[in-house]
Scaffold this motif. Structure first.
Motif, short mmCIF file in Angstrom:
data_model
loop_
_atom_site.label_atom_id
_atom_site.label_comp_id
_atom_site.label_asym_id
_atom_site.label_seq_id
_atom_site.Cartn_x
_atom_site.Cartn_y
_atom_site.Cartn_z
N UNK A 1 0.98 -6.36 2.76
CA UNK A 1 2.27 -7.00 2.91
C UNK A 1 3.40 -6.05 3.22
N UNK A 2 3.25 -4.79 2.83
CA UNK A 2 4.27 -3.77 3.05
C UNK A 2 3.68 -2.42 2.69
N UNK A 3 4.49 -1.38 2.79
CA UNK A 3 3.97 -0.05 2.50
C UNK A 3 5.04 0.79 1.81
N UNK A 4 4.59 1.87 1.19
CA UNK A 4 5.52 2.74 0.49
C UNK A 4 4.93 4.13 0.29
N UNK A 5 5.61 4.92 -0.50
CA UNK A 5 5.16 6.27 -0.85
C UNK A 5 5.14 6.40 -2.36
N UNK A 6 4.03 6.87 -2.89
CA UNK A 6 3.92 7.17 -4.32
C UNK A 6 3.76 8.68 -4.45
N UNK A 7 4.70 9.32 -5.15
CA UNK A 7 4.72 10.78 -5.21
C UNK A 7 4.83 11.28 -6.64
N UNK A 8 3.88 12.09 -7.06
CA UNK A 8 3.93 12.69 -8.39
C UNK A 8 4.96 13.82 -8.42
N UNK A 9 5.08 14.53 -7.32
CA UNK A 9 6.03 15.64 -7.23
C UNK A 9 6.78 15.53 -5.90
N UNK A 10 7.88 14.78 -5.85
CA UNK A 10 8.56 14.52 -4.58
C UNK A 10 9.42 15.68 -4.08
N UNK A 11 9.45 16.79 -4.76
CA UNK A 11 10.38 17.85 -4.39
C UNK A 11 10.25 18.32 -2.94
N UNK A 12 9.04 18.38 -2.34
CA UNK A 12 8.97 18.83 -0.94
C UNK A 12 9.39 17.77 0.07
N UNK A 13 9.56 16.52 -0.34
CA UNK A 13 9.66 15.43 0.62
C UNK A 13 11.05 15.18 1.21
N UNK A 14 12.15 15.22 0.45
CA UNK A 14 13.45 14.89 1.06
C UNK A 14 13.79 15.72 2.28
N UNK A 15 13.41 16.98 2.29
CA UNK A 15 13.70 17.84 3.42
C UNK A 15 12.91 17.52 4.67
N UNK B 1 0.86 -1.18 0.00
CA UNK B 1 0.00 0.00 0.00
C UNK B 1 0.89 1.23 0.00
N UNK B 2 0.71 2.07 -1.03
CA UNK B 2 1.45 3.32 -1.12
C UNK B 2 0.66 4.45 -0.49
N UNK B 3 1.34 5.31 0.24
CA UNK B 3 0.78 6.58 0.66
C UNK B 3 0.77 7.49 -0.58
N UNK B 4 -0.42 7.92 -1.00
CA UNK B 4 -0.62 8.51 -2.32
C UNK B 4 -0.38 10.02 -2.30
N UNK B 5 0.65 10.46 -3.03
CA UNK B 5 0.95 11.89 -3.19
C UNK B 5 0.91 12.67 -1.88
N UNK B 6 1.71 12.26 -0.89
CA UNK B 6 1.67 12.96 0.40
C UNK B 6 2.03 14.43 0.30
N UNK B 7 2.76 14.80 -0.75
CA UNK B 7 3.14 16.21 -0.90
C UNK B 7 1.94 17.13 -0.99
N UNK B 8 0.77 16.58 -1.31
CA UNK B 8 -0.44 17.41 -1.41
C UNK B 8 -0.85 17.98 -0.05
N UNK B 9 -0.45 17.33 1.03
CA UNK B 9 -0.89 17.75 2.36
C UNK B 9 0.25 18.05 3.32
N UNK B 10 1.41 18.37 2.78
CA UNK B 10 2.53 18.71 3.67
C UNK B 10 3.03 20.13 3.40
#
Length: 286
Positions: free
Chosen positions: A138-152, A101-110
């Motif tokens: 079985x596991x989890x992940x992150x799916x990001x259309x625009x990951x630019x806000x996330x590494x920081x 299960x991917x967390x879908x586009x978390x950048x939308x709410x951060x």
């Protein structure tokens, strides 16, 4: 029946959820499906369960949570309770736990202050991690259309995902490419844990593909390799991903993409291409 190749995931994004593409995928050695809680007007899971009756146990299945139905629209939320409920409903609608299960586009709410954004992201990651621990996936992940806000926002306090999915291919901008690689590096993810999506930038028929020669990024000999096939093969290197989710309703198109994996990318030409992308960005006015 071909031997299964984990490098291709059948993406049921704008697809019609027809049984024939599922049976064809298995015949071609594609045994992974990617979908989402919100696709198909929030009915993707039930549509897939219906079309794939008797077949779904043969597939590895990934889905995404993060968008929810609202009046006349879909809204994004990282609320842990809503994410948990979405994973539980996904289990019911699919008739089985998803493998991922991917967390879908978390950048939308951060958006907002980095401290608040980091807390919001961390609680969301913990929610899907708990769902996996409970056996809801079985596991989890992150799916990001625009990951630019996330590494920081990533530090040692955040749970480590099993996979990250990002845009890939020749039409992916250099800032997104570099942010994707930075995000993977934050968690020390290896290429097999980094997934690509949208390798054609949304279309295999747009005029750009008539002007660009993607075969130049493929090692010789590549006689008979189409521009679409070359574009797909190159996407595994922009950024370096281990698998790509690609959508199609046409078994023949899926077969062409499977055949494209026989070819190898030209690393030197791709390095030069990335250098040109960086130089072009650096020349842009601030």
């Amino acid at each position: 029946m071909r031997e299964c190749d984990p490098r291709i995931v059948l993406g049921l994004h704008r697809s019609r959820y027809e049984r024939r593409i599922l049976t064809s995928a298995l015949e071609l050695g594609v045994d992974a499906i990617d979908t989402s809680f919100n696709y198909h007007g929030f009915s993707a899971h039930t549509a897939l369960a219906s079309a794939g009756r008797g077949l779904l146990p043969r597939f590895k299945l990934s889905t995404k949570v993060g968008f929810f139905p609202a009046v006349g629209r879909a809204e994004h939320s990282l609320d842990p309770d809503r994410l948990q409920e979405a994973v539980e409903q996904s289990n019911r609608d699919l008739g089985r736990p998803p493998d991922l299960v991917f967390l879908h586009n978390p950048e939308r709410s951060v958006t907002g202050s980095s401290e608040a954004a980091q807390d919001r992201l961390g609680r969301a990651c913990a929610a899907v991690e708990r769902a996996a621990a409970k056996g809801l996936c079985g596991g989890w992940g992150i799916s990001s259309w625009d990951p630019r806000p996330l590494p920081g926002l990533v530090d040692a306090t955040l749970p480590r995902p099993d996979a990250v999915m990002v845009r890939a291919g020749l039409l992916t901008g250099i800032d997104v490419l570099e942010a994707s690689e930075a995000l993977a590096a934050c968690w020390d993810l290896v290429p097999d844990q980094l997934w690509g999506m949208s390798p054609f930038g949304g279309s295999t028929t747009q005029s750009l593909w008539d002007e660009l020669d993607p075969q130049m990024f493929i090692q010789e000999p590549h006689d008979g390799l189409s521009a679409v096939q070359a574009t797909f093969r190159v996407a595994y290197w922009l950024p370096r991903v281990g698998r790509i989710a690609v959508g199609t309703d046409a078994p023949s198109h899926l077969g062409e993409l499977v055949d494209a994996l026989r070819y190898e990318a030209d690393a030197d030409n791709l390095s030069a291409y990335r250098r040109l992308l960086r130089e072009q960005r650096d020349r842009q006015p601030l």
